[in-house]
Design a protein around this motif. Sequence first.
Motif, PDB file in Angstrom:
ATOM      1  N   ASP A 351      22.798 -34.453  66.796  1.00 26.11           N
ATOM      2  CA  ASP A 351      23.976 -35.297  66.735  1.00 26.11           C
ATOM      3  C   ASP A 351      23.618 -36.540  67.335  1.00 26.11           C
ATOM      4  O   ASP A 351      23.450 -36.915  68.714  1.00 26.11           O
ATOM      5  CB  ASP A 351      24.978 -34.557  67.613  1.00 26.11           C
ATOM      6  CG  ASP A 351      26.430 -35.298  67.496  1.00 26.11           C
ATOM      7  OD1 ASP A 351      26.385 -36.514  67.397  1.00 26.11           O
ATOM      8  OD2 ASP A 351      27.576 -34.583  67.538  1.00 26.11           O
ATOM      9  N   GLU A 353      25.688 -39.118  68.038  1.00 26.20           N
ATOM     10  CA  GLU A 353      26.803 -39.754  68.722  1.00 26.20           C
ATOM     11  C   GLU A 353      26.211 -39.433  70.335  1.00 26.20           C
ATOM     12  O   GLU A 353      26.454 -40.025  71.286  1.00 26.20           O
ATOM     13  CB  GLU A 353      28.035 -39.090  68.236  1.00 26.20           C
ATOM     14  CG  GLU A 353      28.334 -39.926  67.028  1.00 26.20           C
ATOM     15  CD  GLU A 353      29.799 -39.957  66.738  1.00 26.20           C
ATOM     16  OE1 GLU A 353      30.704 -39.371  67.627  1.00 26.20           O
ATOM     17  OE2 GLU A 353      30.247 -40.326  65.493  1.00 26.20           O
ATOM     18  N   GLU A 393      38.552 -28.629  57.756  1.00 24.99           N
ATOM     19  CA  GLU A 393      39.630 -29.106  57.177  1.00 24.99           C
ATOM     20  C   GLU A 393      39.884 -29.066  55.817  1.00 24.99           C
ATOM     21  O   GLU A 393      39.083 -29.091  55.062  1.00 24.99           O
ATOM     22  CB  GLU A 393      39.701 -30.624  57.542  1.00 24.99           C
ATOM     23  CG  GLU A 393      39.909 -31.029  59.063  1.00 24.99           C
ATOM     24  CD  GLU A 393      39.889 -32.412  59.559  1.00 24.99           C
ATOM     25  OE1 GLU A 393      40.604 -33.020  58.894  1.00 24.99           O
ATOM     26  OE2 GLU A 393      39.647 -32.701  60.699  1.00 24.99           O
ATOM     27  N   THR A 457      31.734 -38.555  52.878  1.00 25.89           N
ATOM     28  CA  THR A 457      33.162 -38.781  53.461  1.00 25.89           C
ATOM     29  C   THR A 457      33.622 -37.384  53.845  1.00 25.89           C
ATOM     30  O   THR A 457      34.588 -37.080  54.776  1.00 25.89           O
ATOM     31  CB  THR A 457      34.160 -39.451  52.521  1.00 25.89           C
ATOM     32  OG1 THR A 457      33.273 -40.640  52.104  1.00 25.89           O
ATOM     33  CG2 THR A 457      35.435 -39.765  53.300  1.00 25.89           C
ATOM     34  N   GLU A 459      32.374 -35.172  55.217  1.00 25.06           N
ATOM     35  CA  GLU A 459      31.613 -34.531  56.587  1.00 25.06           C
ATOM     36  C   GLU A 459      32.602 -34.786  57.808  1.00 25.06           C
ATOM     37  O   GLU A 459      32.328 -34.204  58.857  1.00 25.06           O
ATOM     38  CB  GLU A 459      30.267 -35.159  56.997  1.00 25.06           C
ATOM     39  CG  GLU A 459      29.121 -34.788  55.946  1.00 25.06           C
ATOM     40  CD  GLU A 459      28.908 -33.145  56.048  1.00 25.06           C
ATOM     41  OE1 GLU A 459      28.803 -32.715  57.173  1.00 25.06           O
ATOM     42  OE2 GLU A 459      28.928 -32.811  54.930  1.00 25.06           O
ATOM     43  N   ASN A 460      33.565 -35.828  57.510  1.00 24.61           N
ATOM     44  CA  ASN A 460      34.390 -35.988  58.778  1.00 24.61           C
ATOM     45  C   ASN A 460      35.850 -36.045  58.194  1.00 24.61           C
ATOM     46  O   ASN A 460      36.369 -37.216  57.374  1.00 24.61           O
ATOM     47  CB  ASN A 460      33.968 -37.504  59.480  1.00 24.61           C
ATOM     48  CG  ASN A 460      32.855 -37.278  60.138  1.00 24.61           C
ATOM     49  OD1 ASN A 460      32.635 -36.715  60.981  1.00 24.61           O
ATOM     50  ND2 ASN A 460      31.822 -38.118  59.694  1.00 24.61           N
ATOM     51  N   ALA A 462      40.320 -36.370  58.177  1.00 23.35           N
ATOM     52  CA  ALA A 462      41.002 -37.158  58.520  1.00 23.35           C
ATOM     53  C   ALA A 462      41.878 -36.781  59.779  1.00 23.35           C
ATOM     54  O   ALA A 462      42.302 -37.514  60.392  1.00 23.35           O
ATOM     55  CB  ALA A 462      42.226 -37.642  57.616  1.00 23.35           C
ATOM     56  N   GLY A 465      38.434 -34.731  62.453  1.00 20.50           N
ATOM     57  CA  GLY A 465      36.987 -35.252  62.303  1.00 20.50           C
ATOM     58  C   GLY A 465      35.981 -33.736  61.862  1.00 20.50           C
ATOM     59  O   GLY A 465      34.579 -34.057  61.908  1.00 20.50           O
ATOM     60  N   TYR A 466      36.591 -32.820  61.452  1.00 21.63           N
ATOM     61  CA  TYR A 466      35.948 -31.687  60.988  1.00 21.63           C
ATOM     62  C   TYR A 466      35.402 -31.941  59.587  1.00 21.63           C
ATOM     63  O   TYR A 466      36.248 -32.459  58.678  1.00 21.63           O
ATOM     64  CB  TYR A 466      36.381 -30.274  61.294  1.00 21.63           C
ATOM     65  CG  TYR A 466      36.570 -29.966  62.667  1.00 21.63           C
ATOM     66  CD1 TYR A 466      35.582 -29.618  63.721  1.00 21.63           C
ATOM     67  CD2 TYR A 466      37.901 -30.242  63.452  1.00 21.63           C
ATOM     68  CE1 TYR A 466      35.691 -29.510  65.157  1.00 21.63           C
ATOM     69  CE2 TYR A 466      38.052 -29.939  64.779  1.00 21.63           C
ATOM     70  CZ  TYR A 466      36.941 -29.639  65.642  1.00 21.63           C
ATOM     71  OH  TYR A 466      37.079 -29.411  67.114  1.00 21.63           O
ATOM     72  N   ARG A 467      34.553 -30.947  59.190  1.00 17.69           N
ATOM     73  CA  ARG A 467      34.033 -31.029  57.697  1.00 17.69           C
ATOM     74  C   ARG A 467      35.471 -30.658  56.776  1.00 17.69           C
ATOM     75  O   ARG A 467      35.692 -29.330  57.027  1.00 17.69           O
ATOM     76  CB  ARG A 467      32.876 -30.092  57.402  1.00 17.69           C
ATOM     77  CG  ARG A 467      32.245 -30.087  56.128  1.00 17.69           C
ATOM     78  CD  ARG A 467      30.793 -30.162  56.121  1.00 17.69           C
ATOM     79  NE  ARG A 467      30.266 -28.930  56.480  1.00 17.69           N
ATOM     80  CZ  ARG A 467      30.048 -28.011  55.435  1.00 17.69           C
ATOM     81  NH1 ARG A 467      30.512 -28.111  54.445  1.00 17.69           N
ATOM     82  NH2 ARG A 467      29.972 -26.680  56.161  1.00 17.69           N
ATOM     83  N   LYS A 499      38.935 -41.172  51.725  1.00 16.85           N
ATOM     84  CA  LYS A 499      39.450 -41.215  53.099  1.00 16.85           C
ATOM     85  C   LYS A 499      41.226 -41.460  53.039  1.00 16.85           C
ATOM     86  O   LYS A 499      41.844 -40.834  53.852  1.00 16.85           O
ATOM     87  CB  LYS A 499      39.109 -42.575  53.781  1.00 16.85           C
ATOM     88  CG  LYS A 499      37.680 -42.204  54.477  1.00 16.85           C
ATOM     89  CD  LYS A 499      37.001 -43.457  55.141  1.00 16.85           C
ATOM     90  CE  LYS A 499      35.585 -43.294  55.871  1.00 16.85           C
ATOM     91  NZ  LYS A 499      35.081 -44.546  56.434  1.00 16.85           N
ATOM     92  N   THR A 599      39.863 -33.874  70.355  1.00 17.59           N
ATOM     93  CA  THR A 599      38.948 -34.558  69.680  1.00 17.59           C
ATOM     94  C   THR A 599      39.473 -36.220  69.740  1.00 17.59           C
ATOM     95  O   THR A 599      38.705 -37.043  69.754  1.00 17.59           O
ATOM     96  CB  THR A 599      39.020 -34.159  68.313  1.00 17.59           C
ATOM     97  OG1 THR A 599      40.177 -34.031  67.673  1.00 17.59           O
ATOM     98  CG2 THR A 599      38.417 -32.777  68.241  1.00 17.59           C
TER      99      THR A 599
END
Length: 599
Positions: A351, A353, A393, A457, A459-460, A462, A465-467, A499, A599
């Motif tokens: 990761d 981040e 998600e 897109t 992967e994150n 709305a 932030g989960y797949r 998105k 989150t």
Amino acid sequence: EVERSLRVLDGAVVIFDGVNGVEPQSETVWRQANKYRVPRICFVNKMDRPGANFPRTIDMITHRLGARPVAIQFPLGAEADFWGYVDLVEERAYRYLNGGKEAPEEVPVPPAVAQEVAHYREELVERVAETDEALLLKYLDGSAISREELSEALHRATISFKLVPVLCGSALRNKGVQPLLDAIVAYLPSPLEVPPVVGKHPVTGEEVVRHPTSDEPLCALAFKVATDPYVGRLVYFRIYSGVAKSGGLVYNASRNQRERLGRLVLMHAQRREEVPEVTAGHIAAAVGLKNTFTGDTVTDEASPVVLEPPRFPEPVLSAAVEPRTKGDQDRMDDAMRKLSDEDPTLLVRYDAETGQTLLSGMGELHLDIVVDRMRREFGVDVRMGRPQVSYRETITVPTRVEGRFIRQTGGHGQYGHVWLEVQPQPRGQGFLFENKIVGGAIPREYIPGVEAGVKETLENGALAGYRVVDIKVALVDGSFHPVDSSEIAFKAAASMALKEALKRGRPLLLEPIMELEVVTPGEFLGEVLGDLAARRARIRNIEGQNETQTVRAYIPLAETFGYATDLRSLTQGRAIYTMQFYQYEEVPASVVQQLVTRT
């Protein structure tokens, strides 16, 4: 381990505890064997233990597994006095000598059990006759059925999943092991009796059939990768057709790569037997296949084929791991690479981040075992953070969205314009991309860029932030500029459009639900049920047997952390549980609020 082994086996022996009968894990394995249509025979073990009950175990196989078991042995003696068996096919009785250390001797059937043995023999003949028309006519006419006819018909019934032969014994004292080996030869299929394997051509997609002969081109399925401390990386494979030769060139049709087979070995538990070649029907291991992984098909390059690989569920739990010392970082990376090679359900990712290495697996126990193996086998001491649930998600309503990416700088600009139709898919269907462009609205060379932008897109999500999963994206329209358009521009346009679609599509949070089975003494049933209710579990059913109660339930993975300790506390350490992934389901609104806030 069981899943990938059953994918390549022609037959299996399912071992049951003579005291406990069908246990939770037995049911799981039985379902896996059903999925891959593996013929099997049963062995009721531990017949010399107090409480062993052969008829009850057969009854449990019928009712809990939905099978049609038929006893081909009858135990003589019970518990500590278990001393032999009657072969119901041959109608002969045998006594174990010297505690099972010597071959059993033939003895007359004891008069005390003669009537019961006759009943079991009659039931065997009747059930086998029902599966064979010629034998059924003889049985109804009252004609005698020979032992050879009975044995051959039982062999055919076992292969066609009509019957499951059941034997008994005590493996610890070598009682019943030799008859079990004879039954494997007599009733389970040889590679020649299994239907030919069917695969697809890697380029044309046409169906390709391979028969189990050495004359056809090589076709083998790699089903396991292991790291051996003495020989290095071992790839286990099952050969369905052709011949694999040590030192020969092979073609990995799944990855479009040539590889050279190093040494070929037949594995006998801890012992390895090196061989110059392996033919159709065998299972062997190869040294030297560097780019072949679980599920890959190894074939002859002149006539390639790709077989269906075993399917593994996605990891549902992640945890951050780090070495205790900086010097262990490289060794930890090497250990995790080897372990993820071996185990398709174990994923390792970095990761960017947080700067953490994340380990993802099928549950708390799975990750604990991996960390323990790193310490024992690779000598790397690592620390593991608190496990985190892998939420997903999805969207609930279809939308049509536009994505336009225009950048004008000195010289060539960037231009990409797409229209996407995004709609939800049934749960578990995954992601599907469809190209519906007609008339050249977007040139073909830019379509891969659109798909890449969509996948990135996803992967994150709305919401938190989960797949994003279970979604279908169709590219239906768009436009391009003859000079300024590029694959990167269309990738950005697709990302912008998706998105927006994820925001408009009424996003939904999904959580992994586990199938839980708890076996507890009856006196603690109330406490166990109360605890499960507090953990948002849905009870499927409760089964009672003597003083033992079995509770089956669906429970969110997030509520199972520390369950082993809590269950022991509630039941004075007497209850056990098993758990496996079931499916993803919608998260309740109250929990969604907590997760989104966090989150």
